[in-house]
Every structure is written in C-alpha cells, then in structure tokens.
Scaffold this motif. Structure first.
Motif, PDB file in Angstrom:
ATOM      1  N   GLY A 610       0.837  -1.190   0.000  1.00  0.00           N
ATOM      2  CA  GLY A 610       0.000   0.000   0.000  1.00  0.00           C
ATOM      3  C   GLY A 610       0.877   1.247   0.000  1.00  0.00           C
ATOM      4  O   GLY A 610       1.778   1.370   0.834  1.00  0.00           O
ATOM      5  N   ILE A 611       0.647   2.154  -0.917  1.00  0.00           N
ATOM      6  CA  ILE A 611       1.495   3.342  -1.059  1.00  0.00           C
ATOM      7  C   ILE A 611       0.648   4.588  -0.839  1.00  0.00           C
ATOM      8  O   ILE A 611      -0.368   4.785  -1.508  1.00  0.00           O
ATOM      9  N   ASP A 612       1.068   5.416   0.093  1.00  0.00           N
ATOM     10  CA  ASP A 612       0.438   6.710   0.345  1.00  0.00           C
ATOM     11  C   ASP A 612       1.437   7.784  -0.080  1.00  0.00           C
ATOM     12  O   ASP A 612       2.426   8.052   0.602  1.00  0.00           O
ATOM     13  N   TYR A 613       1.174   8.380  -1.250  1.00  0.00           N
ATOM     14  CA  TYR A 613       2.120   9.348  -1.807  1.00  0.00           C
ATOM     15  C   TYR A 613       2.066  10.704  -1.106  1.00  0.00           C
ATOM     16  O   TYR A 613       2.962  11.516  -1.289  1.00  0.00           O
ATOM     17  N   GLN A 614       1.028  10.971  -0.336  1.00  0.00           N
ATOM     18  CA  GLN A 614       0.859  12.276   0.293  1.00  0.00           C
ATOM     19  C   GLN A 614       1.131  12.248   1.795  1.00  0.00           C
ATOM     20  O   GLN A 614       0.703  13.141   2.521  1.00  0.00           O
ATOM     21  N   ALA A 615       1.819  11.240   2.286  1.00  0.00           N
ATOM     22  CA  ALA A 615       2.153  11.196   3.711  1.00  0.00           C
ATOM     23  C   ALA A 615       3.133  12.313   4.053  1.00  0.00           C
ATOM     24  O   ALA A 615       4.092  12.558   3.309  1.00  0.00           O
ATOM     25  N   LYS A 616       2.891  12.973   5.182  1.00  0.00           N
ATOM     26  CA  LYS A 616       3.693  14.135   5.574  1.00  0.00           C
ATOM     27  C   LYS A 616       4.318  13.877   6.948  1.00  0.00           C
ATOM     28  O   LYS A 616       3.632  13.875   7.966  1.00  0.00           O
ATOM     29  N   PRO A 617       5.635  13.669   6.992  1.00  0.00           N
ATOM     30  CA  PRO A 617       6.308  13.474   8.290  1.00  0.00           C
ATOM     31  C   PRO A 617       6.303  14.763   9.102  1.00  0.00           C
ATOM     32  O   PRO A 617       6.426  15.873   8.564  1.00  0.00           O
ATOM     33  N   MET A 618       6.160  14.627  10.411  1.00  0.00           N
ATOM     34  CA  MET A 618       6.201  15.742  11.365  1.00  0.00           C
ATOM     35  C   MET A 618       5.198  16.837  11.016  1.00  0.00           C
ATOM     36  O   MET A 618       5.432  18.017  11.309  1.00  0.00           O
ATOM     37  N   ASP A 619       4.098  16.446  10.372  1.00  0.00           N
ATOM     38  CA  ASP A 619       3.052  17.412   9.994  1.00  0.00           C
ATOM     39  C   ASP A 619       3.614  18.566   9.169  1.00  0.00           C
ATOM     40  O   ASP A 619       3.123  19.698   9.224  1.00  0.00           O
ATOM     41  N   GLY A 620       4.651  18.300   8.410  1.00  0.00           N
ATOM     42  CA  GLY A 620       5.264  19.352   7.613  1.00  0.00           C
ATOM     43  C   GLY A 620       4.590  19.514   6.261  1.00  0.00           C
ATOM     44  O   GLY A 620       3.552  18.908   5.972  1.00  0.00           O
ATOM     45  N   GLN A 621       5.189  20.374   5.436  1.00  0.00           N
ATOM     46  CA  GLN A 621       4.640  20.630   4.108  1.00  0.00           C
ATOM     47  C   GLN A 621       5.170  19.645   3.074  1.00  0.00           C
ATOM     48  O   GLN A 621       4.537  19.417   2.042  1.00  0.00           O
ATOM     49  N   ASP A 622       6.340  19.061   3.336  1.00  0.00           N
ATOM     50  CA  ASP A 622       6.932  18.131   2.367  1.00  0.00           C
ATOM     51  C   ASP A 622       6.347  16.741   2.565  1.00  0.00           C
ATOM     52  O   ASP A 622       6.255  16.242   3.698  1.00  0.00           O
ATOM     53  N   SER A 623       5.957  16.127   1.457  1.00  0.00           N
ATOM     54  CA  SER A 623       5.387  14.777   1.511  1.00  0.00           C
ATOM     55  C   SER A 623       6.452  13.752   1.140  1.00  0.00           C
ATOM     56  O   SER A 623       7.320  14.006   0.303  1.00  0.00           O
ATOM     57  N   VAL A 624       6.372  12.595   1.771  1.00  0.00           N
ATOM     58  CA  VAL A 624       7.266  11.469   1.506  1.00  0.00           C
ATOM     59  C   VAL A 624       6.394  10.231   1.333  1.00  0.00           C
ATOM     60  O   VAL A 624       5.560   9.940   2.204  1.00  0.00           O
ATOM     61  N   PRO A 625       6.502   9.495   0.228  1.00  0.00           N
ATOM     62  CA  PRO A 625       5.677   8.291   0.053  1.00  0.00           C
ATOM     63  C   PRO A 625       5.900   7.292   1.183  1.00  0.00           C
ATOM     64  O   PRO A 625       7.043   6.936   1.498  1.00  0.00           O
ATOM     65  N   LEU A 626       4.805   6.875   1.809  1.00  0.00           N
ATOM     66  CA  LEU A 626       4.846   5.871   2.868  1.00  0.00           C
ATOM     67  C   LEU A 626       4.365   4.556   2.276  1.00  0.00           C
ATOM     68  O   LEU A 626       3.255   4.460   1.742  1.00  0.00           O
ATOM     69  N   ILE A 627       5.194   3.521   2.346  1.00  0.00           N
ATOM     70  CA  ILE A 627       4.914   2.223   1.739  1.00  0.00           C
ATOM     71  C   ILE A 627       4.630   1.231   2.851  1.00  0.00           C
ATOM     72  O   ILE A 627       5.519   0.920   3.662  1.00  0.00           O
ATOM     73  N   GLY A 628       3.403   0.752   2.916  1.00  0.00           N
ATOM     74  CA  GLY A 628       3.038  -0.275   3.885  1.00  0.00           C
ATOM     75  C   GLY A 628       3.140  -1.646   3.249  1.00  0.00           C
ATOM     76  O   GLY A 628       2.529  -1.906   2.212  1.00  0.00           O
ATOM     77  N   VAL A 629       3.920  -2.538   3.854  1.00  0.00           N
ATOM     78  CA  VAL A 629       4.234  -3.827   3.232  1.00  0.00           C
ATOM     79  C   VAL A 629       4.032  -4.947   4.233  1.00  0.00           C
ATOM     80  O   VAL A 629       3.946  -4.730   5.453  1.00  0.00           O
ATOM     81  N   ASP A 630       3.970  -6.164   3.673  1.00  0.00           N
ATOM     82  CA  ASP A 630       4.093  -7.366   4.489  1.00  0.00           C
ATOM     83  C   ASP A 630       5.581  -7.691   4.571  1.00  0.00           C
ATOM     84  O   ASP A 630       6.219  -7.958   3.537  1.00  0.00           O
ATOM     85  N   PRO A 631       6.217  -7.639   5.745  1.00  0.00           N
ATOM     86  CA  PRO A 631       7.683  -7.737   5.812  1.00  0.00           C
ATOM     87  C   PRO A 631       8.247  -9.003   5.178  1.00  0.00           C
ATOM     88  O   PRO A 631       9.310  -8.957   4.552  1.00  0.00           O
ATOM     89  N   VAL A 632       7.549 -10.138   5.309  1.00  0.00           N
ATOM     90  CA  VAL A 632       8.107 -11.397   4.803  1.00  0.00           C
ATOM     91  C   VAL A 632       8.109 -11.404   3.279  1.00  0.00           C
ATOM     92  O   VAL A 632       9.140 -11.605   2.631  1.00  0.00           O
ATOM     93  N   SER A 633       6.937 -11.205   2.676  1.00  0.00           N
ATOM     94  CA  SER A 633       6.854 -11.270   1.210  1.00  0.00           C
ATOM     95  C   SER A 633       7.621 -10.129   0.550  1.00  0.00           C
ATOM     96  O   SER A 633       8.301 -10.321  -0.464  1.00  0.00           O
ATOM     97  N   TYR A 634       7.565  -8.931   1.126  1.00  0.00           N
ATOM     98  CA  TYR A 634       8.266  -7.801   0.539  1.00  0.00           C
ATOM     99  C   TYR A 634       9.781  -7.940   0.720  1.00  0.00           C
ATOM    100  O   TYR A 634      10.556  -7.548  -0.155  1.00  0.00           O
ATOM    101  N   GLY A 635      10.208  -8.503   1.841  1.00  0.00           N
ATOM    102  CA  GLY A 635      11.633  -8.751   2.032  1.00  0.00           C
ATOM    103  C   GLY A 635      12.170  -9.754   1.026  1.00  0.00           C
ATOM    104  O   GLY A 635      13.279  -9.605   0.520  1.00  0.00           O
ATOM    105  N   GLU A 636      11.390 -10.814   0.759  1.00  0.00           N
ATOM    106  CA  GLU A 636      11.810 -11.778  -0.263  1.00  0.00           C
ATOM    107  C   GLU A 636      11.884 -11.117  -1.644  1.00  0.00           C
ATOM    108  O   GLU A 636      12.791 -11.401  -2.428  1.00  0.00           O
ATOM    109  N   LEU A 637      10.925 -10.233  -1.933  1.00  0.00           N
ATOM    110  CA  LEU A 637      10.941  -9.524  -3.209  1.00  0.00           C
ATOM    111  C   LEU A 637      12.172  -8.634  -3.326  1.00  0.00           C
ATOM    112  O   LEU A 637      12.851  -8.613  -4.361  1.00  0.00           O
ATOM    113  N   ALA A 638      12.484  -7.885  -2.271  1.00  0.00           N
ATOM    114  CA  ALA A 638      13.650  -7.012  -2.299  1.00  0.00           C
ATOM    115  C   ALA A 638      14.938  -7.812  -2.444  1.00  0.00           C
ATOM    116  O   ALA A 638      15.865  -7.406  -3.153  1.00  0.00           O
TER     117      ALA A 638
END
Length: 906
Positions: A610-638
């Motif tokens: 799941g990718i949220d392209y508009q996630a904003k760390p520290m409630d700031g103005q700059d957005s950083v994509p937040l990627i929610g993954v399943d650690p096992v399957s995504y780790g194998e993919l990486a």
C-alpha cells in the motif's frame, strides 16, 4: 621437303584450373562468401540508420518537424483591391509554388501533406451564448482558410464551405466548416452561425455548412496546427488554485473567403506549411540535411522564401533541427561500437584470405621452386599466378557482391562495391605475393623454419615494436577522447589482438621447451613425440594465430558489449516495474483479489503493498511516500530483485513505534535516532523510527520513501493498493482478468522489449552480432586452413611411424596431442586478450545509446562477461580436438600404402 611440326603449348591458366579444380572451387566459394558479407555490411548499416531516421521523424510531432513559413498581409498602404488580390487563391498558389523550392537538397517536402492559406493571427472570443463556457468565459475561435480541404477531409454532415462571390474586408457573412471533434465539444451543428467580432463594424457571421472527418488525422496537414482538428480547453493563468478555462476551436473557411480575414482583426498571415518527406532523406546525408534546415531558417532558403512572398517580414520557423540533432547524438553513440566490431571481423576475413594464398603457395612450393630453378623470372611468375587467381576470384567477388545487393536492397552501392573489391583484390594478391616472397631467391627447395629454433629477424622485431606502439596509442586515444576518434581508434581491439599474437609467438617456444623435458621422462613415446612435433610447427603460423586471437578477443569484447546491453535493459525494466509484474489499483481492491492473482499460472510469489504518496512526516509541508508492506513477502521480493534487501525482522513493531526503512535523503532529513509522526492522506497518523537505510526499494526505486509494516497502520491505510509479482511466463491479460478491469498491469518483459524497438538501436545490435559471428566463423575457417596445410606432412609422418610399430590408437592420440598445445595456448591467450580489451576500453565506451532510449537514466557500462570470455575459448579447443580426431580417423583408415609410395618427397 616436309613442313616443321608446330608445337602447341597449353595456356597456363587453363592448365592450372584443370589440374586443381577442387582448390579453384574452394577459393571461389571463399571469395564469394567474403565479398557477400563485406558488401552487405555497409548497406545493412545504411538500412538501419535510414530506418532510425524515419522513426525519429515519425515519433516527432508534425508541429515540430514541419517547416512553417509565415508572411504578413500586404502593405496596408496599398489599395484595398490589391491587398485583397494578394490573399486570393491564385496568388497564394503562385507563392506556394515558389516557396516549395526554397528548401535545398536533401530536404525534400511531402507535397501530399503540404498546405497553404491565410490565418488570423489573433484568436477571437465569440459572444454566442450557446457555445459551452466551462468557467463562464466565452469560447474563442481561430480562423483558417486552408488549401486542399476537399482532398484531406470527407463530409460527415452538410457540405464543404464555398465562396460564391469575391470576398473582401467588408464581407458580412462567410461559410465555414468544423471537424467532428470541434463540433462535438463545442456543440456546433450544420447551419449554426458563429458571430466573429470585427473592430469598427458588425460581427462577421460564419455559417457552418459542414461537419468534416479528417482522412489522415495524424498526418502533417491536420497535426501541424492541432487546433484545425481538435479544440483545446485553454487555461487562464491566475493566482490561486482555480484556473479559469475556455474553449478554443478552429473554423475552416474556403480559400475564396481569405480576403475577409483582415476585417476581423489586425494583420492576418499567409502561411505555407511544408512538412518534410520522412522517407526521402537518407541518414548519411544528415550533415547536408542539417545545413539545409539552417539555410532555410536564416540563410539562402529564407531569402528565397522572402522573394517568393515579396515581403521582408516573412519568417521561417521549425524544430526539425532539434529532431535531427537528437538523432545525430544517438547515432554518434552507436556508430563507434559497430565500427569496432566491423574492424575485428574485417581483420579476420583478411587473414583468412591471406592464409588461403599462403596455403596454395605452400602446396605448390616444389613446382614454383623448380620453375625458378629453370629460369622463370619472378615478375613473370607472379603475373601468371595473379592471372590464375584473378580468373577465379573476380567472378566470385562479383557474384558475392550481387548476392549482397540482393540480400540488402537498400543502402549505398559505392561502399559495398569498394568493400567487395577490397576482398577480391586481397584474394587475388595473396598467392602471387606469398610466392614472390618465398621464391625471391632461386633454390631447388624451400628450407623449413621451425618455431622453436628460428630466431626472429631485426626487421620483425622492429615491426612488432611498431605494432605495440600503435596499439598503445590507439588504446590511450580511445580512453582519452572516447570512440569518436579516427580509424586508428576503431582498430584498437584488433591491434591488441595483434600484440597478443606476437607476444604468444615469442613465448610459445619457451613454453614448449619447458614442457618437452618433463614429457621425456614419461613412459611411452606419444606424449614426447607430440610435444616435439608441436615445437617444430612452422613459423608461418602467425596468420592462423592472429586470426584466432583477433576472433577470440572480438567475440569476447562483442559478447561483453551485448551482455552489457542486456543487463542495462534488464535493470531499467526492473526499476520501471519493481518486480516481474506489477498490478496497481486506484482504490484498495477486495480481499480476495490477492488470492485470485496468486492463482494465475506462472505467478511464484505476491507481495501486497500500500502506497500513500501524500504522507507528511512531522506534519510538515513536504510529503514522503509511505509504503506499507508485508515484511516477509516484501523482504523476499527485495532480496530477489536486489533492490534494497533487508531482513524481515527489521520491520517488526516495537511498542507503538513502527520501524521504517528509508532512502538516504529521507534518513538525512528526519534522522535515525528519534521517532517522529507521519500524517497519512486519510487523516490517520503513525509513529515511525528509521532503523534501516537503503538506496532502493522495489515499490519506488530511486526515489524518496519510508517502508513500514502495514499491519501497524490504521484502516484503510493497511490495505494494499498494488501487488508486486515474481514468476515466469506471466500474461497481462490473465492478470487483468484476475485483478479486475480497473487494474493497471505492467510486465517487466514488456517494458524490456520496449527498449529494443528502435530501428537504430536494434539494427546496430543485429549488425554487431553479425560482425562477431562472421569473425568467429572465419576464425574456425582459419583453423581448418592451418590444419589442412599441415595435413600431408602429418599423414606422411603417421604412415612412417606405423611402419615402425605405432598402433592406430597411438597414432590418433599423437595427432590429437600435437594440435592441443598451441590451441590451448591460443584459447587461454584469447580469453585473456578479450578480458584485457574489455577492461582497457570500458572507461571510454558508453553502451547507453545502444541499450536504452534517450530518456533513460540507467547507465549501461561495459564489463567483462564470463560466458563471453570462456565459451569461445572452449569452442576453439573443442573444434581443434574434433578436427584432429577426424583427421586421425581418416589417416589411420587410409593406411600407409598411399603415403609411402615411391618418389614421396614429404
């Protein structure tokens, strides 16, 4: 008295052809094949370059490639009737006929897509309320009176507009037409009247008489000014987020109504639009083509255009020079690699032709020595040998050239004739030159020169040092200036191969002498005898060794180039997709979608993300994509893709904080010591702490990202919006059926294939592969010729040894072991030379132009490829062994009687 008997002497050439028809046929076949390949090479290069130029024209939009000539209306100080006459169809046609000749050769104009006419310079807002107004602003129209409307459009409803009586600036009403796209979006129907504002007088009424369908919507006629075909929704730049918009469409007037345009506004323009013919300019005339475009923009062509319109305010604009410059950059990056491969293949072919002449001279050494001993002059002897060879080689070369012209019908003929002629000349001169060198001194027999005993002459040493200096200079020039240098730079790999061959010839006697002493202590005579025989190989083995090393180094270098191209394309496709396939959704799909996709044939694993392209760390103005993954399957993919591999335990939540994997820039911005809050697009939040830093991640390779365990996110952020798949033979249609019609499917294989569709890149790759294959094939032929040259002597030796008690099995082993030492040394030296060539030239060669399009950001580097280094060397050993086994079987099978006949002088 009886008449004297006249002695008839048979002609030399006819006698020789009758004596050795097999050798003559083999020479003819060799010359025909070499001439065909040499003649086809330049035409193949011309063909893919021409196809690449046509592709560049096709990919560039007509509004970028069309030459647009614009001239202002006649001088307002002229009488009204003269100004109107200058805008009438007859005057415009005369001007167009003159302007068509303004572009100089080789810039050819496509007359079928050309057009001329009159257009209003200013777009005019119309007050008619029935036209759509998205933001309340009135629609605007652009008035055109083009030529050739009947030839380039068919009528959907109504009829074409006409000008029944002469028009002028005071005309109150004209007929007009619009395209179907304009009519549908602006709600225009047949019979609609559009009121075009006219300063100082009532509006000009444009009555729509027809709705038109373009015959070739993508052609230059309709696409040079896309507004003729399709209306545009324009935006008024204003501060704020809501930008006012309005429609802009084109009204097509008959040419006879062009004089009415000055009444609607200031300064309508006369325009000829001249699209270039994409099939006319050949790529080898690119320099002249760029010069013709430059002359048309600000040179003699512009002066001719101004003379045709009679106005110094005439201007010429085009972006065709940008298209040509882009093609030139791509070609300049590809051409040096092809020249390197061509130089290697040409060297091997030349060596084989010289070997064929040397083989013929050695086969006839006793005959030629006898002729010289009986008083034959060396020039006369060489001339007869030249005539004898020319009778065979010239027709064979012509036949090979004809085959090349038929196999590759497109391209320049001159270069093909020159290449085939060079092959024929080399074949003709090889035998006479070799014979003249060997028999320049009259003697009854030719002394034998052994590789292990002959001392190199001073001239040979000087020649070898000269080649070494040239090779070092070529490599240094290539590393400094890149591959766009002179011919010496293109010969750098060949010169390296020549140096390696000369060094190996110097080292071979030393190595063989070191092996002979230990072999003498072995039981049996086969191994010592084979080494002794190998050490007595003739010193003229420099030609086959040169052919083998050049072919091996060229094959290794070429294989490394092709492997680098394939690696770059694989990497670029992986970065574009992130896995073998990617299935993306606009909204989180149903929970059963993942199971259906996993059941598709060929799917090996699925990583929901799941990718949220508009996630904003520290409630700031700059957005950083937040990627929610399943650690096992995504780790194998990486780990499988090599994009930021990490252990699954690194994302295991700790208390209320989510461990995160971040890109280096995100980690530097927010730190790795303290947790921080990330506000998601749906309003929820999560507390994360960066624990791992990676340069890439499959979901967003090369960008900024934060990767967390999606199980720690609140709904609906914990649901996947994309599926990353690994597997073989994946089908986009099957994945789309399983994921739903709204899903977007990307396949890595499809993305990779897209990089090889350019005719310039794929054509260069094919020519490069053909050049490497040609060099390898002729290297095998050189090996055959070298073994054939020694076959009679080896057969006679084996026959004599058979009379001394040598068994058939021992005879076979003797012939095999005799050929292995030099073949093994040549194979090892070829692999080492290929590795050294690749390492030396890799800093100067960039494979990106061959591998990827201009927009690619993945670098393609040249690195030694293990398969390309080892496979040719192993094939050489296998070929040598196979030939030796065949010769041994045949020699043993024939028996000793034919070799020990009386008068045998071998």
């Amino acid at each position: 008295m009886s008449r004297p008997v006249r002695q008839v002497v048979a002609p030399w050439v006819r006698t020789r052809l009758r004596v050795a028809p097999g050798a003559a046929g083999a020479l003819a076949l060799l010359v025909a094949l070499a001439a065909c390949l040499a003649g086809a090479g330049p035409r193949a290069v011309d063909r893919y370059e021409d196809a690449g130029l046509r592709r560049a024209f096709a990919q560039a939009r007509p509004d970028r490639t069309t030459v647009q000539v614009t001239a202002p209306q006649p001088d307002p100080g002229l009488p009204a009737d003269r100004r109107a006459a200058a805008l009438r169809p007859a005057a415009l046609e005369r001007q167009y006929a003159s302007i068509r000749t303004a572009p100089g050769a080789p810039l050819a104009i496509d007359p079928a897509q050309s057009m001329y006419g009159v257009a209003a310079r200013v777009n005019l807002p119309v007050p008619d309320p029935w036209l759509p107004r998205p933001s309340g602003l009135p629609a605007q129209v652009a008035l055109f009176a083009p030529s050739g409307l009947a030839e380039h459009a068919r009528v959907r409803t109504g009829r074409l507009p006409r000008a029944d009586r002469p028009a002028d600036a005071a005309t109150a009403e004209v007929e007009a037409a619009v395209t179907a796209a304009t009519a549908d979006r602006l709600h225009i129907e047949t019979g609609s009247v559009i009121h075009v504002p006219a300063p100082g007088r009532p509006p000009l009424r444009a009555r729509v008489t027809g709705i038109l369908l373009p015959r070739d919507p993508g052609g230059a006629y309709w696409s040079t000014v896309p507004l003729l075909r399709t209306p545009a929704l324009m935006t008024v730049p204003t501060p704020g987020t809501d930008q006012p918009r309005y429609w802009l469409g084109g009204l097509l007037l008959p040419q006879g109504a062009a004089p009415a345009l000055p009444g609607t506004g200031p300064d309508p323009v006369r325009y000829p639009f001249l699209p270039p013919d994409p099939g006319a300019p050949p790529a080898h005339d690119l320099g002249a083509l760029k010069s013709a475009v430059a002359a048309l923009e600000s040179g003699p062509g512009l002066r001719r255009a101004r003379a045709a319109t009679g106005d110094d305010g005439t201007g010429v604009t085009t972006q065709l020079d940008d298209t040509l410059a882009s093609f030139a950059r791509l070609r300049s990056g590809i051409a040096p690699l092809v020249s390197l491969a061509g130089a290697g293949a040409a060297t091997v072919v030349a060596v084989v032709l010289l070997m064929a002449g040397a083989l013929a001279a050695d086969r006839r050494r006793a005959e030629l020595a006898l002729l010289r001993a009986r008083g034959a002059a060396l020039p006369a002897l060489a001339g007869r040998l030249l005539a004898e060879t020319a009778v065979i080689a010239v027709p064979a070369g012509a036949l090979g050239l004809l085959g090349a012209l038929l196999a590759v019908p497109a391209g320049r003929t001159g270069y093909s004739v020159a290449a085939a002629g060079a092959v024929t000349l080399t074949a003709c001169a090889a035998l006479p030159l070799r014979a003249a060198r060997a028999h320049r001194t009259v003697r009854s027999s030719v002394p034998r020169a052994d590789l292990a005993t002959e001392r190199p002459s001073r001239r040979r040493t000087i020649a070898e040092l000269t080649v070494l200096v040239l090779a070092a200079g070529a490599v240094e020039a290539l590393r400094r200036r890149g591959p766009a240098g002179d011919g010496l730079v293109a010969l750098a790999p060949v010169l390296i191969g020549v140096v390696a061959a000369l060094v190996l010839l110097r080292l071979t006697p030393f190595l063989l002498r070191r092996l002979t002493a230990p072999a003498g202590r072995l039981r049996g005579a086969v191994v010592p005898l084979s080494l002794a025989r190998a050490s007595r190989t003739q010193a003229s083995a420099v030609l086959p060794l040169l052919a083998l090393l050049t072919a091996l180094s060229t094959a290794a270098f070429g294989g490394s180039v092709l492997a680098g191209v394939a690696t770059a394309r694989d990497r670029a496709a992986l970065l574009a997709v992130g896995a073998d396939a990617r299935v993306a959704f606009d909204a989180p799909p149903p929970a059963t979608t993942t199971a259906r996709v996993r059941a598709v044939p060929g799917v090996r694993s699925v990583a929901p993300v799941g990718i949220d392209y508009q996630a904003k760390p520290m409630d700031g103005q700059d957005s950083v994509p937040l990627i929610g993954v399943d650690p096992v399957s995504y780790g194998e993919l990486a780990d499988r893709t090599g994009l930021g591999a990490f252990p699954a335990v690194e994302l295991r939540p700790s208390g209320g904080t989510l461990p995160a994997i971040a890109s280096p820039s995100v980690a530097a911005r927010y730190g790795t010591r303290h947790p921080f809050t990330v506000r998601l697009q749906d309003g929820s939040s999560a507390t994360v702490r960066i624990t791992v830093v990676r340069d890439d991640t499959p979901a967003l390779p090369g960008g900024d990202f934060l990767v967390v365990d999606r199980a720690g996110l609140a709904a609906p952020a914990d649901r996947p919006t994309a599926l990353f798949l690994t597997g073989d033979g994946l089908s986009s249609s099957a994945l789309r059926r399983a994921a739903g019609a709204s899903a977007t499917v990307q396949l890595r294989a499809v993305e990779r294939a897209r990089y090889a569709t350019s005719p310039l890149q794929s054509g260069a790759e094919h020519v490069y592969t053909a050049a490497v294959a040609t060099g390898a094939g002729f290297a095998v032929l050189a090996l055959l010729l070298s073994l054939l040259r020694a076959a009679p002597e080896r057969a006679a030796l084996l026959a004599r040894l058979r009379t001394m008690g040598l068994t058939r099995a021992e005879g076979r082993r003797l012939l095999i072991l005799e050929s292995l030492p030099q073949s093994a040394l040549a194979a090892a030296a070829g692999a080492l030379t290929g590795w050294a060539t690749t390492r030396l030239l890799s800093p100067a060669l960039d494979l990106t132009a061959v591998a990827l399009p201009d927009t690619a950001t993945v670098p393609a580097r040249l690195r030694p490829d293990a398969w390309s280094l080892t496979v040719p060397a192993l094939l050489l050993l296998a070929t040598t062994t196979g030939i030796a086994v065949t010769q041994a079987w045949w020699t043993v099978r024939r028996g000793a009687g034919t070799e020990l006949r009386a008068g045998d002088d071998r």
